[in-house]
Write an enzyme that holds these catalytic residues in place. Structure first.
Site, PDB file in Angstrom:
ATOM      1  N   ASP A  63     -14.171  16.093  23.264  1.00  0.00           N
ATOM      2  CA  ASP A  63     -13.678  15.665  21.955  1.00  0.00           C
ATOM      3  C   ASP A  63     -14.028  16.749  20.945  1.00  0.00           C
ATOM      4  O   ASP A  63     -15.093  17.392  21.058  1.00  0.00           O
ATOM      5  CB  ASP A  63     -14.322  14.328  21.532  1.00  0.00           C
ATOM      6  CG  ASP A  63     -13.561  13.648  20.411  1.00  0.00           C
ATOM      7  OD1 ASP A  63     -12.829  12.685  20.693  1.00  0.00           O
ATOM      8  OD2 ASP A  63     -13.668  14.092  19.256  1.00  0.00           O
ATOM      9  N   ASP A 115      -5.294  11.188  23.393  1.00  0.00           N
ATOM     10  CA  ASP A 115      -5.413   9.977  22.578  1.00  0.00           C
ATOM     11  C   ASP A 115      -5.670  10.455  21.155  1.00  0.00           C
ATOM     12  O   ASP A 115      -6.807  10.514  20.689  1.00  0.00           O
ATOM     13  CB  ASP A 115      -6.563   9.113  23.102  1.00  0.00           C
ATOM     14  CG  ASP A 115      -6.621   7.740  22.455  1.00  0.00           C
ATOM     15  OD1 ASP A 115      -5.692   7.415  21.674  1.00  0.00           O
ATOM     16  OD2 ASP A 115      -7.578   7.002  22.705  1.00  0.00           O
ATOM     17  N   CYS A 154      -2.548   5.117  18.144  1.00  0.00           N
ATOM     18  CA  CYS A 154      -2.549   3.710  17.730  1.00  0.00           C
ATOM     19  C   CYS A 154      -1.883   3.626  16.363  1.00  0.00           C
ATOM     20  O   CYS A 154      -2.429   3.062  15.415  1.00  0.00           O
ATOM     21  CB  CYS A 154      -3.957   3.112  17.727  1.00  0.00           C
ATOM     22  SG  CYS A 154      -5.181   4.064  16.807  1.00  0.00           S
TER      23      CYS A 154
END
Length: 432
Positions: free
Chosen positions: A263, A309, A362
């Site tokens: 990340d 993501d 999302c």
């Protein structure tokens, strides 16, 4: 605390949120610290009132004709909780700790409460400036789709097949949670929110501690399943964060092959180590970036599947984070778009010829979804092709879901209205 006193407290907390422009969680925490007499049930009930008021902030203010914390709470009680003017008046008695009595105007507004003539952004409670983007996606379904994002979200669990043989086994071990099997994900269990908006403390359950279950929205479960990862593959989870999708991928791969979890923000990776241990995962290598260096530079051109993501505005999670919608600004969207372009370009250099990028957000905003994909295709002209989502669904064994998910130009959009999940977007690109 009495129900009336809880309403007064909710009005106070909303006033703090407005005055100090801060997240609801911070305002609720401070209120609890300064009112230690309030028990856990009181604090939960107050939080539920606050979050329901934030869910219906625009429509509640519309029917009341003003945007004060009191007006928003009163309007929410009418629209979200379904109380009539008499029931609301009984709570606003002016007695000790209760809100002041209703004025004549307030009662008239509550009696006449209708949203028939309200503009879309008011009727469906979202910031007006994103309406053009939402209209492009939803068209005539705009209000219905966005009203579904004002409802309370369930608590979804993913059954970990590395630790338990079937969803049924996990379900049978947790009868006291009153969970039901999710209709779309074959690994999901769903617990509906209680009257106070809260779910059970799943993290203290022995089955959670043993790694049988993980908390993960059904939409997130489906997004991971649509990646199509297989045992033996080399996979990079480029925006792994706390590891929710990393764990799901590891279970799909049956601990065979290799997942590299990294990340851009090393702090977000902190929870992943304990979660991997609890879940019995053995094929994940956590790559923590140090000193700004790229933690996976040695993997360029070697990866079968890169899961992105992507960092996003989180519009699709507004059921869970209703205060976030009112803090969203055009500037923050532009920041996220730049971050999405950066991680997509990084993914493009990692994937090998014939490999794929699985892009997930999302969000329900086209700027973060289809337009992000279009940007990559333009920057990497001729290198990638879109994999048709019907093919992706069939390959993952979800062909029957084609009618449930909303097809976009380059991917699939899940929404609370169509799929009963958070608002997830999924697209798959193959490197030529």
């Amino acid at each position: 605390m009495t129900p009336a006193a809880r309403i007064s407290a909710a009005i106070e907390v909303l006033g703090d949120i407005e005055a100090r422009r801060r997240p609801a969680t911070d305002a609720l925490k401070d209120w609890g610290l300064s009112h230690r007499f309030a028990g856990s049930k009181d604090r939960a009930a107050i939080a539920s009132l606050v979050y329901d008021a934030l869910r219906r902030k625009a429509s509640a203010a519309w029917i009341m004709g003003e945007n004060t914390p009191r007006a928003v709470v009163l309007g929410m009680l009418r629209l979200q909780r379904g109380l009539n003017a008499d029931a609301i008046a009984a709570l606003c008695s002016g007695d000790r700790f209760a809100p002041e009595p209703l004025t004549g105007t307030e009662r008239e507004k509550l009696d006449a409460a209708k949203l028939d003539d309200a503009p879309a952004h008011v009727a469906a409670d979202f910031p007006e400036w994103i309406e053009p983007s939402l209209t492009r996606l939803f068209g005539d379904d705009l209000v219905a789709e966005m009203q579904a994002l004002t409802t309370r979200a369930p608590l979804d669990l993913r059954v970990n097949t590395l630790k338990v043989s079937s969803r049924e086994e996990a379900h049978d071990a947790l009868p006291h949670l009153a969970a039901i099997e999710t209709s779309l994900s074959p690994l999901g269990l769903r617990i509906m929110p209680g009257e106070d908006g809260r779910g059970p403390a799943v993290q203290v359950e022995p089955e959670f501690i043993k790694g049988w279950i993980e908390i993960q929205d059904e939409g997130s479960q489906l997004a991971a399943l649509l990646s199509g990862v297989k045992p033996g593959e080399q996979v990079v989870d480029l925006c792994a964060g706390g590891g929710g999708k990393t764990l799901a991928l590891a279970a799909m791969m049956e601990n065979h092959g290799q997942i590299y979890a990294t990340d851009g923000d090393a702090r977000r990776l902190a929870p992943i180590h304990d979660r991997l241990t609890r879940a019995g995962v053995r094929n994940v290598q956590v790559r923590t970036p140090r000193g700004g260096a790229d933690a996976v530079s040695d993997l360029n051109g070697k990866i079968d599947c890169v899961l992105v993501d992507a960092p996003c505005t989180g519009v699709g999670t507004w059921r869970r984070n209703p205060d976030a919608k009112w803090r969203l600004r055009p500037g923050s969207l532009e920041v996220r778009r730049k971050e999405q372009a950066t991680v997509l370009d990084r993914a493009a250099s990692l994937v090998k010829p014939g490999g794929r990028i699985v892009y997930i957000t999302c969000s329900i905003l086209a700027e973060e979804n289809d337009e992000a994909i279009e940007g990559l295709l333009e920057r990497k002209s001729g290198e990638f092709e879109i994999v048709s989502m019907p093919r992706v669904l069939e390959a993952a064994g979800f062909g029957r879901l084609a009618g449930s998910m909303r097809a976009t130009a380059h991917g699939l959009q899940m929404t609370p209205l169509r799929t009963g999940t958070d608002g997830f977007f999924v697209a798959v690109l193959k490197k030529r």
